[in-house]
Scaffold this active site. Sequence first.
Site, short mmCIF file in Angstrom:
data_model
loop_
_atom_site.label_atom_id
_atom_site.label_comp_id
_atom_site.label_asym_id
_atom_site.label_seq_id
_atom_site.Cartn_x
_atom_site.Cartn_y
_atom_site.Cartn_z
N ASP A 1 19.16 2.88 5.41
CA ASP A 1 18.46 1.67 5.83
C ASP A 1 18.92 1.24 7.21
O ASP A 1 20.09 1.39 7.57
CB ASP A 1 18.69 0.53 4.84
N ASP B 1 20.84 -6.77 -0.56
CA ASP B 1 22.29 -6.65 -0.41
C ASP B 1 22.97 -7.88 -1.00
O ASP B 1 22.31 -8.77 -1.55
CB ASP B 1 22.65 -6.46 1.06
#
Length: 403
Positions: A315, A146
């Site tokens: 996720d 991320d």
Amino acid sequence: MPPRLPAARFLPQLTTSPSPSPKPRPNRRRKPPPFPDPYALPPPPSAFPSYEPPPFFRYELIHRSTRSRARVGRLHTPHGVVDTPGFVAVATNAALKAVDHRPLAAELQLIFCNTYHLMLHPGPEVVAKAGGLHSFMNRDAPIITDSGGFQVFSLAHGSGATFRSYRDGTRMLLTPETSVAAQKAFGADIIVPLDELPPYHIERDALHRSVLLSHRWEARSLQTHLDDRRKQAMYAVVHGGIDEDLRAMSAEYLGSLPFDGYGIGGSLGKNRDELFELLRFVMPRLPPDRPNHLLGIADVDSIVGAVPLGVDTFDSCFPTRLGRHGTLLTRRFGRVQIRQSKWKSTFEPPDWEGGLRGHSLAYLHHLWKTHEPMAATLLTLHNIHYMSEMMGRMRQAILNDEI
């Protein structure tokens, strides 16, 4: 009693010819730069090239259900194939907590590592010297990272892109460019642009400004990425909270840019009903030729509801955290709280197939009650097996047009 001092001691000394007044000093303080327009638009799509799938990353659609928007596909990455719909485990510090990720590459085809934590330790320079995350953590399978923005805005209580390390207090600056640079050093197969994470309870005007800010940051991130791809794909992050107009604006703008995939991020509703309603609105507005990912949500009920709406990957640390806290996900018994005494004499495995077929619930109960570290390891492993098998069954059901 001490003698009194003369009053003149405390009076200014007068002179017959007063000193000239000092010259005024020039004001050397620089004027602060003008505050950027919070409603400034990001660069137009014409500022970027049209999208063409790179040779090292592509989405292959295998089957779309005739009953829903559910679809089966494959992500082709430099480090292997990812079957979708798929569950993505979170390896925050380049490690799954309590278990070794290496034997799980076939079940966890894609794992998620956190840029924020890895920037603080060991740092992008160390990971780059090791040859990137794949070499550093000894994983020959796909990885996604991320931007670091989620942790900055949540852990730093929304203070912005400047934050202090929770390890040593070092002041750090996270920008679209520094976030991409860190992810380039990490070498993940899929990277994410910097975006802002507004809270659920926010005024519409503030949410509008936040979406525009995220668009400007994502455009800067994309340009930085395109200047040096390094066999990495980049997913955009669609924002807008539960406001349909802002979500549509975000999907339209980001969908017109040459991103390799699309994450659904930001505030996703206060409950599953709002989440599913949001996905019903957003998913048809994303480019169908590219993959998508639901950020931060991967509990069983949300996956079951979101797959028919067209979500490809999910996720969450949900199943691994449950295992570490003593909860098993099973088809046979439902959720099992292994600490409960009713499992003390259950000499059967949690499920008929897969998972911990070699260990009984009684044995797992014993490990938990005696505080054996292996209890967390075995329960976490079982939940990973459970999620992998669940996603495999869902893919087969889509192929059969049952979902």
